[in-house]
Design a protein around this motif. Structure first.
Motif, PDB file in Angstrom:
ATOM      1  N   TYR A  25       0.810  -1.222   0.000  1.00 45.57           N
ATOM      2  CA  TYR A  25       0.000   0.000   0.000  1.00 45.57           C
ATOM      3  C   TYR A  25       0.844   1.272   0.000  1.00 45.57           C
ATOM      4  O   TYR A  25       0.290   2.367   0.021  1.00 45.57           O
ATOM      5  CB  TYR A  25      -0.912   0.053   1.237  1.00 45.57           C
ATOM      6  CG  TYR A  25      -2.048  -0.935   1.273  1.00 45.57           C
ATOM      7  CD1 TYR A  25      -2.509  -1.563   0.129  1.00 45.57           C
ATOM      8  CD2 TYR A  25      -2.686  -1.226   2.472  1.00 45.57           C
ATOM      9  CE1 TYR A  25      -3.564  -2.472   0.182  1.00 45.57           C
ATOM     10  CE2 TYR A  25      -3.741  -2.123   2.536  1.00 45.57           C
ATOM     11  CZ  TYR A  25      -4.174  -2.747   1.386  1.00 45.57           C
ATOM     12  OH  TYR A  25      -5.213  -3.624   1.449  1.00 45.57           O
ATOM     13  N   VAL A  60       2.567   0.000   8.562  1.00 50.68           N
ATOM     14  CA  VAL A  60       1.977   0.467   9.823  1.00 50.68           C
ATOM     15  C   VAL A  60       2.641  -0.231  11.014  1.00 50.68           C
ATOM     16  O   VAL A  60       3.406  -1.186  10.839  1.00 50.68           O
ATOM     17  CB  VAL A  60       0.441   0.302   9.820  1.00 50.68           C
ATOM     18  CG1 VAL A  60      -0.192   1.262   8.817  1.00 50.68           C
ATOM     19  CG2 VAL A  60       0.027  -1.124   9.537  1.00 50.68           C
ATOM     20  N   CYS A  85      -3.738   1.254  12.982  1.00 53.33           N
ATOM     21  CA  CYS A  85      -4.581   0.386  12.158  1.00 53.33           C
ATOM     22  C   CYS A  85      -5.886   0.202  12.929  1.00 53.33           C
ATOM     23  O   CYS A  85      -5.845  -0.104  14.130  1.00 53.33           O
ATOM     24  CB  CYS A  85      -3.884  -0.958  11.951  1.00 53.33           C
ATOM     25  SG  CYS A  85      -4.954  -2.216  11.213  1.00 53.33           S
ATOM     26  N   SER A  86      -7.018   0.396  12.270  1.00 50.25           N
ATOM     27  CA  SER A  86      -8.301   0.301  12.995  1.00 50.25           C
ATOM     28  C   SER A  86      -8.532  -1.111  13.530  1.00 50.25           C
ATOM     29  O   SER A  86      -9.213  -1.282  14.543  1.00 50.25           O
ATOM     30  CB  SER A  86      -9.469   0.730  12.102  1.00 50.25           C
ATOM     31  OG  SER A  86      -9.646  -0.171  11.039  1.00 50.25           O
ATOM     32  N   LEU A  87      -7.969  -2.105  12.873  1.00 47.20           N
ATOM     33  CA  LEU A  87      -8.115  -3.480  13.383  1.00 47.20           C
ATOM     34  C   LEU A  87      -7.293  -3.662  14.652  1.00 47.20           C
ATOM     35  O   LEU A  87      -7.781  -4.195  15.648  1.00 47.20           O
ATOM     36  CB  LEU A  87      -7.662  -4.484  12.324  1.00 47.20           C
ATOM     37  CG  LEU A  87      -8.719  -4.866  11.296  1.00 47.20           C
ATOM     38  CD1 LEU A  87      -8.098  -5.613  10.134  1.00 47.20           C
ATOM     39  CD2 LEU A  87      -9.812  -5.696  11.951  1.00 47.20           C
ATOM     40  N   ASN A 113      -2.711  -8.163  12.218  1.00 46.33           N
ATOM     41  CA  ASN A 113      -3.074  -6.747  12.397  1.00 46.33           C
ATOM     42  C   ASN A 113      -3.502  -6.491  13.843  1.00 46.33           C
ATOM     43  O   ASN A 113      -4.626  -6.087  14.138  1.00 46.33           O
ATOM     44  CB  ASN A 113      -4.235  -6.361  11.468  1.00 46.33           C
ATOM     45  CG  ASN A 113      -3.883  -6.461  10.005  1.00 46.33           C
ATOM     46  OD1 ASN A 113      -3.203  -7.383   9.595  1.00 46.33           O
ATOM     47  ND2 ASN A 113      -4.350  -5.526   9.203  1.00 46.33           N
ATOM     48  N   CYS A 170     -11.713  -3.305   9.373  1.00 42.96           N
ATOM     49  CA  CYS A 170     -10.781  -2.344   8.765  1.00 42.96           C
ATOM     50  C   CYS A 170     -11.581  -1.174   8.224  1.00 42.96           C
ATOM     51  O   CYS A 170     -12.506  -1.372   7.438  1.00 42.96           O
ATOM     52  CB  CYS A 170     -10.006  -3.039   7.646  1.00 42.96           C
ATOM     53  SG  CYS A 170      -9.294  -1.846   6.492  1.00 42.96           S
ATOM     54  N   VAL A 172     -10.885   0.863   6.015  1.00 38.12           N
ATOM     55  CA  VAL A 172     -10.723   1.028   4.562  1.00 38.12           C
ATOM     56  C   VAL A 172     -11.614   0.039   3.794  1.00 38.12           C
ATOM     57  O   VAL A 172     -12.265   0.401   2.813  1.00 38.12           O
ATOM     58  CB  VAL A 172      -9.233   0.797   4.179  1.00 38.12           C
ATOM     59  CG1 VAL A 172      -9.033   0.795   2.668  1.00 38.12           C
ATOM     60  CG2 VAL A 172      -8.356   1.835   4.854  1.00 38.12           C
ATOM     61  N   HIS A 173     -11.650  -1.196   4.263  1.00 38.01           N
ATOM     62  CA  HIS A 173     -12.342  -2.256   3.504  1.00 38.01           C
ATOM     63  C   HIS A 173     -13.809  -2.438   3.878  1.00 38.01           C
ATOM     64  O   HIS A 173     -14.585  -2.941   3.076  1.00 38.01           O
ATOM     65  CB  HIS A 173     -11.589  -3.585   3.685  1.00 38.01           C
ATOM     66  CG  HIS A 173     -10.253  -3.580   3.011  1.00 38.01           C
ATOM     67  ND1 HIS A 173      -9.107  -3.170   3.645  1.00 38.01           N
ATOM     68  CD2 HIS A 173      -9.889  -3.888   1.748  1.00 38.01           C
ATOM     69  CE1 HIS A 173      -8.087  -3.246   2.817  1.00 38.01           C
ATOM     70  NE2 HIS A 173      -8.526  -3.669   1.655  1.00 38.01           N
ATOM     71  N   GLU A 198     -10.603  -8.505   3.849  1.00 39.03           N
ATOM     72  CA  GLU A 198     -11.108  -7.632   4.917  1.00 39.03           C
ATOM     73  C   GLU A 198     -12.418  -6.950   4.500  1.00 39.03           C
ATOM     74  O   GLU A 198     -13.027  -6.232   5.295  1.00 39.03           O
ATOM     75  CB  GLU A 198     -10.064  -6.563   5.266  1.00 39.03           C
ATOM     76  CG  GLU A 198      -8.855  -7.135   5.992  1.00 39.03           C
ATOM     77  CD  GLU A 198      -7.721  -6.130   6.124  1.00 39.03           C
ATOM     78  OE1 GLU A 198      -7.916  -4.938   5.836  1.00 39.03           O
ATOM     79  OE2 GLU A 198      -6.615  -6.544   6.510  1.00 39.03           O
ATOM     80  N   CYS A 256      -5.907   4.390   2.946  1.00 38.32           N
ATOM     81  CA  CYS A 256      -5.606   4.080   4.348  1.00 38.32           C
ATOM     82  C   CYS A 256      -4.785   5.248   4.905  1.00 38.32           C
ATOM     83  O   CYS A 256      -3.618   5.420   4.532  1.00 38.32           O
ATOM     84  CB  CYS A 256      -4.815   2.780   4.479  1.00 38.32           C
ATOM     85  SG  CYS A 256      -4.310   2.502   6.188  1.00 38.32           S
ATOM     86  N   HIS A 258      -3.420   5.639   7.680  1.00 37.86           N
ATOM     87  CA  HIS A 258      -2.271   5.210   8.503  1.00 37.86           C
ATOM     88  C   HIS A 258      -1.062   4.913   7.612  1.00 37.86           C
ATOM     89  O   HIS A 258       0.056   5.331   7.904  1.00 37.86           O
ATOM     90  CB  HIS A 258      -2.654   3.981   9.327  1.00 37.86           C
ATOM     91  CG  HIS A 258      -3.962   4.152  10.031  1.00 37.86           C
ATOM     92  ND1 HIS A 258      -4.095   4.986  11.117  1.00 37.86           N
ATOM     93  CD2 HIS A 258      -5.191   3.633   9.788  1.00 37.86           C
ATOM     94  CE1 HIS A 258      -5.355   4.959  11.526  1.00 37.86           C
ATOM     95  NE2 HIS A 258      -6.040   4.141  10.729  1.00 37.86           N
ATOM     96  N   MET A 259      -1.308   4.182   6.535  1.00 37.01           N
ATOM     97  CA  MET A 259      -0.215   3.854   5.605  1.00 37.01           C
ATOM     98  C   MET A 259       0.392   5.138   5.023  1.00 37.01           C
ATOM     99  O   MET A 259       1.592   5.208   4.768  1.00 37.01           O
ATOM    100  CB  MET A 259      -0.755   2.999   4.454  1.00 37.01           C
ATOM    101  CG  MET A 259      -1.040   1.573   4.848  1.00 37.01           C
ATOM    102  SD  MET A 259       0.514   0.636   4.865  1.00 37.01           S
ATOM    103  CE  MET A 259      -0.091  -0.951   5.453  1.00 37.01           C
TER     104      MET A 259
HETATM  105 FE1  SF4 Z   1      -5.273  -1.433   8.993  1.00 38.76          FE
HETATM  106 FE2  SF4 Z   1      -5.054   0.331   6.973  1.00 38.76          FE
HETATM  107 FE3  SF4 Z   1      -4.763  -2.319   6.497  1.00 38.76          FE
HETATM  108 FE4  SF4 Z   1      -7.135  -1.312   7.127  1.00 38.76          FE
HETATM  109  S1  SF4 Z   1      -5.929  -0.848   5.297  1.00 38.76           S
HETATM  110  S2  SF4 Z   1      -6.216  -3.164   7.960  1.00 38.76           S
HETATM  111  S3  SF4 Z   1      -6.624   0.321   8.586  1.00 38.76           S
HETATM  112  S4  SF4 Z   1      -3.433  -1.030   7.766  1.00 38.76           S
END
Ligand code: SF4
Ligand code: 13P
Length: 299
Positions: A25, A60, A85-87, A113, A170, A172-173, A198, A256, A258-259
């Motif tokens: 990512y 992350v 990471c939200s997870l 994660n 997640c 994002v997903h 995810e 994302c 965070h990334m």
């Molecule tokens: Fe975590 Fe970002 Fe991956 Fe979602 S996309 S699982 S928030 S690192």
């Protein structure tokens, strides 16, 4: 692009005898600097195999922590330790202890994660590329699967085992919808839909292929679709479109945040100062390492 900064990073990387690992990512400018790009499993394997003294982890925090678990004697740098990471944020070690006491004797499989403290409470870890295999490797008919409810439902649809889930997701997903896929199929004849596990199960059920970020790249390489949509983070399509000029990449995608905290500037700063360094308390690290190593043995 700032060529001077890129040259400075390359020079410092040599001087520090560092390797740069980048998740799929990360944007192209960071992937171009990296010694290895990959999914979570691939990056863990690379971290465990490198003989470099220092690893700059462009991803992350949980990924950098996994590298530290596998290489306790190496210096692991994370250019922005705020890359969460939200997870990983959805579950604590205390939550896992509570799940274990509610379901005594049931083995715990934890997605990578997660924090090292959560991994330390776990029997075995998994990634998106080996989750079904890891769950099937256990003798028990019931498995506690943490923390991604969507990955958990996907695994449950592919195994005879009963999964007890945690309600993490997640950010994002989880927002992809099956209706988006139907709309894309109406609009773009013959489009291939590839989704990360995810995503919600209703999305996965309508996809042509479900896999990890590296699995997605392999699928595009092997099936050479004329048109494709990747239901995942936006940098994936941007990065791989360059390698597959014969394929048209259709968005939607989600970013994302965070990334995206990793930048050329903070990579340079971390190589210069050899900070911020990932550290894990010894008593947590030993137990967490076992759950990651078990996963690598089964993989
Ligand atoms: Fe975590 Fe970002 Fe991956 Fe979602 S996309 S699982 S928030 S690192
Ligand atoms: P992969 O292991 O498939 O690269 O997934 C990591 C991740 O965080 C996806 O959101």
């Amino acid at each position: 692009m700032d060529q001077k900064l890129l040259d400075q990073i390359r020079e410092l990387k040599e001087k520090r005898r560092a390797v740069i690992l980048a998740h799929n990512y990360q944007p192209a400018e960071i992937q171009d600097l990296a010694d290895f790009c990959g999914d979570s499993l691939g990056l863990s394997i690379q971290a465990s195999e490198t003989d470099a003294e220092t690893i700059v982890f462009c991803g992350v925090r949980f990924m950098a922590e996994t590298a530290k678990l596998l290489c306790p004697d190496k210096k692991i740098l994370i250019p922005d330790p705020g890359a969460g990471c939200s997870l990983a944020d959805s579950i604590t070690a205390e939550d896992v202890r509570m799940m274990k006491s509610t379901h005594p004797g049931i083995p715990v499989v934890t997605y990578v994660n997660t924090s090292a403290a959560v991994k330390a409470e776990t029997d075995i870890c998994c990634t998106s590329s080996n989750a079904v295999k890891i769950v099937n490797s256990l003798e028990s008919d019931k498995v506690i699967f943490l923390p991604d409810q969507h990955l958990g439902r996907y695994v449950a649809s592919r195994t005879d085992k009963e999964l007890i889930l945690w309600m993490g997701s997640c950010e994002v997903h989880r927002i992809f919808k099956a209706e988006e896929i139907r709309e894309l199929r109406r609009k773009y004849a013959g489009i291939q839909v590839i989704a990360h596990p995810e995503c919600p199960l209703e999305v996965l059920e309508e996809a042509d292929y479900v896999g990890s970020t590296s699995g997605m790249i392999k699928y595009v390489d092997e099936s050479a679709p004329a048109r494709v949509v990747l239901m995942t983070e936006c940098s994936m399509s941007d990065n791989i479109a360059v390698d597959f000029p014969g394929t048209e990449f259709i968005k939607p995608c989600n970013l994302c945040p965070h990334m995206k905290k990793i930048s050329l500037q903070n990579i340079y700063q971390s190589l210069l100062s050899l900070e911020p360094e990932v550290t894990i308390p010894a008593e947590i690290a030993a137990a967490a390492r076992r759950s990651v190593e078990r996963m690598l043995e089964v993989s």
